[in-house]
Design a protein around this motif. Structure first.
Motif, PDB file in Angstrom:
ATOM      1  N   VAL A 114       0.838  -1.200   0.000  1.00  0.00           N
ATOM      2  CA  VAL A 114       0.000   0.000   0.000  1.00  0.00           C
ATOM      3  C   VAL A 114       0.873   1.251   0.000  1.00  0.00           C
ATOM      4  N   GLU A 115       0.231   2.390  -0.282  1.00  0.00           N
ATOM      5  CA  GLU A 115       0.950   3.662  -0.275  1.00  0.00           C
ATOM      6  C   GLU A 115       1.021   4.290   1.114  1.00  0.00           C
ATOM      7  N   MET A 116      -0.011   4.056   1.927  1.00  0.00           N
ATOM      8  CA  MET A 116      -0.062   4.675   3.245  1.00  0.00           C
ATOM      9  C   MET A 116      -1.056   3.938   4.125  1.00  0.00           C
ATOM     10  N   VAL A 117      -0.797   3.954   5.426  1.00  0.00           N
ATOM     11  CA  VAL A 117      -1.753   3.423   6.389  1.00  0.00           C
ATOM     12  C   VAL A 117      -1.850   4.420   7.544  1.00  0.00           C
ATOM     13  N   ILE A 118      -3.084   4.654   7.998  1.00  0.00           N
ATOM     14  CA  ILE A 118      -3.354   5.561   9.118  1.00  0.00           C
ATOM     15  C   ILE A 118      -4.049   4.736  10.194  1.00  0.00           C
ATOM     16  N   VAL A 119      -3.508   4.801  11.409  1.00  0.00           N
ATOM     17  CA  VAL A 119      -4.048   3.978  12.485  1.00  0.00           C
ATOM     18  C   VAL A 119      -4.329   4.802  13.735  1.00  0.00           C
ATOM     19  N   PRO A 120      -5.302   4.351  14.550  1.00  0.00           N
ATOM     20  CA  PRO A 120      -5.631   5.048  15.802  1.00  0.00           C
ATOM     21  C   PRO A 120      -4.715   4.560  16.928  1.00  0.00           C
ATOM     22  N   THR A 121      -3.604   5.243  17.148  1.00  0.00           N
ATOM     23  CA  THR A 121      -2.677   4.817  18.196  1.00  0.00           C
ATOM     24  C   THR A 121      -3.065   5.429  19.536  1.00  0.00           C
ATOM     25  N   ILE A 122      -2.379   5.004  20.555  1.00  0.00           N
ATOM     26  CA  ILE A 122      -2.645   5.546  21.891  1.00  0.00           C
ATOM     27  C   ILE A 122      -2.246   7.014  21.975  1.00  0.00           C
ATOM     28  N   ASP A 123      -1.486   7.494  20.998  1.00  0.00           N
ATOM     29  CA  ASP A 123      -1.082   8.905  20.942  1.00  0.00           C
ATOM     30  C   ASP A 123      -1.875   9.698  19.910  1.00  0.00           C
ATOM     31  N   GLY A 124      -2.951   9.132  19.394  1.00  0.00           N
ATOM     32  CA  GLY A 124      -3.743   9.785  18.351  1.00  0.00           C
ATOM     33  C   GLY A 124      -3.536   9.099  17.016  1.00  0.00           C
ATOM     34  N   ASN A 125      -4.200   9.582  15.978  1.00  0.00           N
ATOM     35  CA  ASN A 125      -4.067   8.989  14.651  1.00  0.00           C
ATOM     36  C   ASN A 125      -2.682   9.287  14.085  1.00  0.00           C
ATOM     37  N   LEU A 126      -2.027   8.238  13.609  1.00  0.00           N
ATOM     38  CA  LEU A 126      -0.714   8.387  12.996  1.00  0.00           C
ATOM     39  C   LEU A 126      -0.742   7.759  11.607  1.00  0.00           C
ATOM     40  N   GLY A 127      -0.108   8.428  10.648  1.00  0.00           N
ATOM     41  CA  GLY A 127      -0.010   7.917   9.284  1.00  0.00           C
ATOM     42  C   GLY A 127       1.402   7.444   9.007  1.00  0.00           C
ATOM     43  N   PHE A 128       1.508   6.341   8.255  1.00  0.00           N
ATOM     44  CA  PHE A 128       2.802   5.756   7.941  1.00  0.00           C
ATOM     45  C   PHE A 128       2.940   5.559   6.436  1.00  0.00           C
ATOM     46  N   LEU A 129       4.070   6.007   5.925  1.00  0.00           N
ATOM     47  CA  LEU A 129       4.429   5.878   4.516  1.00  0.00           C
ATOM     48  C   LEU A 129       5.590   4.900   4.403  1.00  0.00           C
ATOM     49  N   PRO A 130       5.921   4.470   3.181  1.00  0.00           N
ATOM     50  CA  PRO A 130       7.101   3.624   3.011  1.00  0.00           C
ATOM     51  C   PRO A 130       8.346   4.310   3.582  1.00  0.00           C
ATOM     52  N   ASN A 131       9.278   3.517   4.065  1.00  0.00           N
ATOM     53  CA  ASN A 131      10.552   3.972   4.624  1.00  0.00           C
ATOM     54  C   ASN A 131      10.408   4.750   5.927  1.00  0.00           C
ATOM     55  N   HIS A 132       9.326   4.520   6.668  1.00  0.00           N
ATOM     56  CA  HIS A 132       9.140   5.167   7.953  1.00  0.00           C
ATOM     57  C   HIS A 132      10.140   4.613   8.964  1.00  0.00           C
ATOM     58  N   SER A 133      10.523   5.426   9.892  1.00  0.00           N
ATOM     59  CA  SER A 133      11.416   4.989  10.971  1.00  0.00           C
ATOM     60  C   SER A 133      10.740   3.890  11.789  1.00  0.00           C
ATOM     61  N   PRO A 134      11.499   2.954  12.333  1.00  0.00           N
ATOM     62  CA  PRO A 134      10.922   1.887  13.152  1.00  0.00           C
ATOM     63  C   PRO A 134      10.158   2.435  14.360  1.00  0.00           C
ATOM     64  N   LEU A 135       9.055   1.780  14.677  1.00  0.00           N
ATOM     65  CA  LEU A 135       8.197   2.211  15.782  1.00  0.00           C
ATOM     66  C   LEU A 135       7.327   1.043  16.209  1.00  0.00           C
ATOM     67  N   ILE A 136       7.096   0.941  17.492  1.00  0.00           N
ATOM     68  CA  ILE A 136       6.105   0.010  18.039  1.00  0.00           C
ATOM     69  C   ILE A 136       5.253   0.810  19.001  1.00  0.00           C
ATOM     70  N   THR A 137       3.925   0.719  18.849  1.00  0.00           N
ATOM     71  CA  THR A 137       3.031   1.441  19.750  1.00  0.00           C
ATOM     72  C   THR A 137       1.697   0.694  19.834  1.00  0.00           C
ATOM     73  N   GLY A 138       0.904   1.073  20.814  1.00  0.00           N
ATOM     74  CA  GLY A 138      -0.404   0.466  21.003  1.00  0.00           C
ATOM     75  C   GLY A 138      -1.463   1.144  20.158  1.00  0.00           C
ATOM     76  N   LEU A 139      -2.506   0.386  19.848  1.00  0.00           N
ATOM     77  CA  LEU A 139      -3.665   0.909  19.123  1.00  0.00           C
ATOM     78  C   LEU A 139      -4.817   1.074  20.097  1.00  0.00           C
ATOM     79  N   GLN A 140      -5.715   1.965  19.746  1.00  0.00           N
ATOM     80  CA  GLN A 140      -6.941   2.115  20.518  1.00  0.00           C
ATOM     81  C   GLN A 140      -8.130   1.875  19.594  1.00  0.00           C
ATOM     82  N   ILE A 141      -9.312   1.921  20.129  1.00  0.00           N
ATOM     83  CA  ILE A 141     -10.522   1.746  19.334  1.00  0.00           C
ATOM     84  C   ILE A 141     -10.574   2.849  18.285  1.00  0.00           C
ATOM     85  N   GLY A 142     -10.818   2.469  17.042  1.00  0.00           N
ATOM     86  CA  GLY A 142     -10.890   3.453  15.967  1.00  0.00           C
ATOM     87  C   GLY A 142     -10.858   2.802  14.602  1.00  0.00           C
ATOM     88  N   GLN A 143     -10.479   3.591  13.616  1.00  0.00           N
ATOM     89  CA  GLN A 143     -10.500   3.134  12.236  1.00  0.00           C
ATOM     90  C   GLN A 143      -9.088   3.050  11.664  1.00  0.00           C
TER      91      GLN A 143
END
Length: 135
Positions: free
Chosen positions: A21-50
């Motif tokens: 895919v070109e991009m993914v946007i997820v509801p993290t515990i810190d708010g909605n975050l979008g990720f593109l190819p070549n993003h820096s490594p990250l691990i975080t929790g998700l919350q209820i959302g889209q």
């Protein structure tokens, strides 16, 4: 496909989605975050959302009730408690769950079963309805 990242969405029961895919946007515990190819490594929790996936100029939405995301430059792994496409959601069941949760929250303090549990159920039901209705 140029400039894409592999996205895998998994639950304990199945592989829900797996594609470039070109991009993914997820509801993290810190708010909605979008990720593109070549993003820096990250691990975080998700919350209820889209979860929103952008591919070929279109957007795909899924309802999630939490979990974790692992981001690498060439791979995004989403380990979700639940992940449902709009067509998989029983809208009438979600509306009934929303009504039950609201009723539990409106009861007097002595009659409340578990306020946190009812609030979480209400959020999950509203989220599922929103995904089906495209909100």
């Amino acid at each position: 496909m140029a400039n894409t990242v592999q996205v895998d969405i998994l639950t304990s029961e199945r592989t829900v989605y797996s594609d470039e895919v070109e991009m993914v946007i997820v509801p993290t515990i810190d708010g909605n975050l979008g990720f593109l190819p070549n993003h820096s490594p990250l691990i975080t929790g998700l919350q209820i959302g889209q979860i929103r996936i952008k591919k070929d100029g279109e957007e795909i939405e899924l309802a999630t009730s939490g979990g974790f995301i692992e981001v690498k430059p060439d791979q995004i792994n989403i380990l979700a408690d639940t992940a449902e496409f709009p067509e998989e959601i029983d809208i009438e069941r979600a509306k009934r769950a929303k009504k039950r949760a609201k009723e539990r929250l409106q009861k007097s303090d002595e009659a409340r079963i578990n306020e946190t549990r009812a609030e979480s159920a209400l959020q999950r039901a509203i989220n599922r309805i929103d995904v089906v209705q495209g909100e």
